[in-house]
Design an enzyme around this catalytic site. Structure first.
Site, short mmCIF file in Angstrom:
data_model
loop_
_atom_site.label_atom_id
_atom_site.label_comp_id
_atom_site.label_asym_id
_atom_site.label_seq_id
_atom_site.Cartn_x
_atom_site.Cartn_y
_atom_site.Cartn_z
N ARG A 195 0.96 -1.11 -0.02
CA ARG A 195 0.03 0.05 -0.03
C ARG A 195 0.82 1.22 0.10
O ARG A 195 1.18 1.62 1.25
CB ARG A 195 -0.78 0.06 1.33
N ASP A 284 -8.41 -10.25 -1.15
CA ASP A 284 -8.56 -10.75 0.16
C ASP A 284 -9.59 -11.98 0.11
O ASP A 284 -9.35 -13.00 0.73
CB ASP A 284 -9.14 -9.83 1.43
O1 KDG Z 1 -7.73 -5.36 0.18
C1 KDG Z 1 -8.75 -4.47 0.83
C2 KDG Z 1 -8.03 -3.49 1.86
O2 KDG Z 1 -7.20 -2.78 1.42
C3 KDG Z 1 -9.19 -2.46 2.40
O3 KDG Z 1 -10.32 -3.21 3.18
C4 KDG Z 1 -8.58 -1.66 3.53
O4 KDG Z 1 -7.05 -2.88 4.73
C5 KDG Z 1 -7.17 -2.26 4.11
C6 KDG Z 1 -6.11 -1.32 3.55
O5 KDG Z 1 -5.13 -1.23 4.54
O6 KDG Z 1 -5.73 -1.04 2.57
#
Ligand code: KDG
Length: 326
Positions: A195, A284
């Site tokens: 991320r 997920d």
């Molecule tokens: O995969 C989905 C997730 O990205 C979302 O539910 C939020 O966990 C999350 C994130 O930190 O991006």
């Protein structure tokens, strides 16, 4: 190809005589990470124009727990929420979906993590409001809390992702403890979940840490595009060479094909077609289907087929998870 359970799931897990190749009896998965409330605008468009929102729950590890429970696998979430309405909502929803909540700690001072979606015709974007959240205080001490210890003790598998070590140094330290503690008997699964917004300004250290955690896990899931960022290649065979230790490695490419490695064996399993509403959470759901298949003792191709089938449920709705679908 033989069942993948034998090598991935520790032989001290109770075995079922009725399941293929001694799959564990009543396997359970402990999912370690942040639970978030998700606010989704009710209309497509820029966030500044969004006036009304629906409330959901998310967090990658939470989504996996819900997907596992939807597939009939016992799953527990290890996390921290605030002593607030959002935290209570998360716990109530998880209970409604059949996910174990006994290892959720309530923080008296920090707030429950939150993220907001910006929904455009071309796709959705995630905006995080989670700095200093209750879950950012996850730490090695969390793992010593009696309810958390009990959940970990009973788990067959611990599911982790690359999001948790991004939210704070103490959460990263706890994740290392979990990986180090494999000798206590559980297997570790790890979904890369790179991320960029959580690693801004520390991308190199983040990539190094996630590379290390992946290399020390038993089951690893990667998206080809995020793998290119973290490992410098999106090529599945090059990734296998770069991450040789985990028994199971699954690389999902942009075309929807998943390339799976079970030791030295390689399979390619295309996704089924679906009309996509939103992709957030599909990874997920894929992980939940895959882990459910592995725990049921099926071969890797079949486990990936289950993963694709579960991912379709997430792709065809705006929820981040597959719980509560008709
Ligand atoms: O995969 C989905 C997730 O990205 C979302 O539910 C939020 O966990 C999350 C994130 O930190 O991006």
């Amino acid at each position: 190809m033989q069942s993948i359970v034998l090598a991935v799931i520790p032989s001290n897990a109770p075995q079922s005589p009725d399941a293929p190749d001694g799959a564990p009896t009543n396997p359970s998965v402990a999912c370690f990470g942040e639970a978030l409330v998700v606010l989704v605008p009710t209309a497509i468009g820029p966030l500044q124009d969004a006036e009304t929102f629906t409330r959901g729950i998310g967090g990658a590890e939470v989504n996996v727990a819900i997907g596992l429970a939807a597939n009939g696998v016992q799953a527990d979430v290890i996390t921290r929420v605030g002593d607030d309405g959002f935290g209570r909502h998360i716990v109530a929803e998880l209970e409604r979906f059949g996910v174990g909540t006994s290892a959720i700690t309530v923080d008296p001072a920090r707030a429950t993590g939150l993220y907001v979606k910006e929904v455009e015709a071309t796709g959705s974007r995630m905006l995080y409001y989670r700095t200093g959240s209750a879950a950012s205080a996850l730490s090695p001490a969390t793992l010593d809390e009696p309810a958390v210890r009990a959940t970990l003790r009973d788990a067959t598998l611990i599911h982790t992702t690359g999001i948790t070590p991004a939210i704070s140094d103490s959460a990263a330290a706890a994740q290392r403890v979990l990986v180090d503690g494999r000798h206590r008997g559980q297997s570790i699964s790890f979904d890369l979940n790179w991320r960029p917004a959580l690693w801004r300004g520390r991308e190199r250290a983040g990539a190094a840490l996630l590379g290390e955690l992946a290399g020390r896990s038993d089951i690893v899931l990667l998206g080809a595009d995020e793998a290119a960022t973290v490992f410098g290649t999106a090529d599945p065979d090059a990734l296998r060479a770069a991450i040789p230790a985990p028994r199971i490695l699954v690389v999902k490419n942009d075309g929807g094909v998943a390339i799976g490695f079970d030791g030295g064996d390689r399979v390619e399993v295309p996704a089924r077609t679906a009309s996509v509403v939103e992709a957030i959470g599909a990874g997920d759901a894929f992980a939940a289907g895959l882990l459910g298949g592995i725990l049921a003792g099926v071969d890797l191709s079949t486990a990936i087929e289950r993963a694709h089938a579960t991912a379709i449920l997430a792709l065809t709705g705006t929820h981040d998870h597959v719980g509560g679908r008709e």
